[in-house]
Design an enzyme around this catalytic site. Structure first.
Site, short mmCIF file in Angstrom:
data_model
loop_
_atom_site.label_atom_id
_atom_site.label_comp_id
_atom_site.label_asym_id
_atom_site.label_seq_id
_atom_site.Cartn_x
_atom_site.Cartn_y
_atom_site.Cartn_z
N SER A 1 29.74 50.65 8.91
CA SER A 1 28.76 49.56 8.86
C SER A 1 29.32 48.32 8.19
O SER A 1 30.32 48.37 7.47
CB SER A 1 27.52 50.00 8.08
OG SER A 1 27.07 51.26 8.53
N1 SAH Z 1 27.58 55.57 7.10
C1 SAH Z 1 28.76 55.42 7.91
C2 SAH Z 1 28.51 54.74 9.23
C3 SAH Z 1 27.82 55.64 10.13
S1 SAH Z 1 27.89 55.32 11.87
C4 SAH Z 1 29.88 54.74 7.15
O1 SAH Z 1 29.68 54.35 6.01
O2 SAH Z 1 30.97 54.63 7.70
C5 SAH Z 1 26.67 56.51 12.30
C6 SAH Z 1 27.09 57.95 12.22
O3 SAH Z 1 25.96 58.74 12.49
C7 SAH Z 1 28.16 58.34 13.24
O4 SAH Z 1 29.29 58.82 12.59
C8 SAH Z 1 27.47 59.41 14.08
O5 SAH Z 1 28.34 60.47 14.46
C9 SAH Z 1 26.40 59.91 13.13
N2 SAH Z 1 25.26 60.57 13.77
C10 SAH Z 1 24.55 60.20 14.87
N3 SAH Z 1 23.57 61.08 15.11
C11 SAH Z 1 23.63 62.04 14.14
C12 SAH Z 1 22.89 63.22 13.85
N4 SAH Z 1 21.86 63.63 14.59
N5 SAH Z 1 23.26 63.95 12.77
C13 SAH Z 1 24.30 63.59 12.00
N6 SAH Z 1 25.05 62.48 12.23
C14 SAH Z 1 24.72 61.71 13.29
#
Ligand code: SAH
Length: 221
Positions: free
Chosen positions: A69
């Site tokens: 993000s």
């Molecule tokens: N917080 C992260 C950015 C996350 S991007 C950082 O600091 O880098 C969003 C993430 O959510 C992705 O890695 C994706 O794989 C995950 N995601 C999407 N759906 C999900 C689910 N149902 N359960 C767990 N993770 C999920």
């Protein structure tokens, strides 16, 4: 001509100063959050091609087609959670691990889950290297939360859901706060702050955001 060691140090200090200035100008004003973000170098969570963009306030691609993000959004979400030193926090969407590492500076214990094994493995390697021993990362579909570890003081979801998932609402303590982007994946999403009351929940809209979607089940890698 290459830079001397002290010139490189100066350049890094200046980039960090601009990074913090950008955070403040976008509304990240909580001193504890700013200190946490100053302490955790985003460079540990970004590899390869985009490394030279580390200190810019923009989202960047990571493995598995996901994104780390934008720092100001990480700051604003963390700030909205009002994390206290004794809090146990759940993050859904580990991604690079950057957001979890920031939260880990402020909370007692952080659980973070992602549906991609590779992301959890790589984030765990960084947590170990940085000695962030209060973070536990799991491979799981985070829509269901972590019933065995809950209830949580704070929950943050870093992928967009159509609605705040029911199991996550149920795993929030009374007085607890959840921050979650809500909306269709490609349309406009809104960051929502949910507070659990004695009876029911209070919902507050914070700002428009853009996140990757919260998907069902586990990823293939
Ligand atoms: N917080 C992260 C950015 C996350 S991007 C950082 O600091 O880098 C969003 C993430 O959510 C992705 O890695 C994706 O794989 C995950 N995601 C999407 N759906 C999900 C689910 N149902 N359960 C767990 N993770 C999920």
């Amino acid at each position: 001509m290459s830079l001397s060691a002290s010139e490189e140090e100066d350049a890094l200090a200046e980039r960090k100063m601009r990074f913090l200035f950008a955070l403040r100008s976008k509304g990240v004003t909580d001193a504890r959050v700013l200190t946490a973000m100053e302490r955790v170098d985003r460079g540990h969570f970004i590899k390869g091609l985009f490394a030279d963009r580390t200190y810019e306030d923009m989202p960047l691609p990571i493995a598995c087609g996901q994104t780390i993000s934008q720092p100001s959004v990480v700051g604003l979400m963390t700030q909205a959670l009002h994390i206290l030193p004794r809090d146990t926090v759940l993050e859904v969407g580990t991604g690079s691990g950057y957001q979890a590492a920031i939260v880990a500076q402020l909370a007692r214990r952080v659980y973070t889950v992602d549906r991609h094994r590779r992301l959890v493995r790589e984030a765990n390697e960084v947590f170990l290297r940085l000695n962030l021993s209060n973070i536990t990362a799991f491979v799981a579909d985070g829509s269901f939360g972590l019933p065995d570890q809950g209830p949580f003081d704070k929950i943050l979801v870093t992928a967009a859901a159509e609605d705040p998932p029911g199991p996550l609402l149920a795993q929030l303590k009374i007085g607890g706060i959840m921050v979650v982007p809500v909306g269709q994946s490609d349309a406009v999403q809104t960051l929502i702050k949910v507070t659990r009351l004695e009876k029911g929940y209070d919902y507050e809209e914070l700002r428009p955001v853009r996140f990757v979607p919260l998907l069902e089940g586990l990823g293939l890698d």
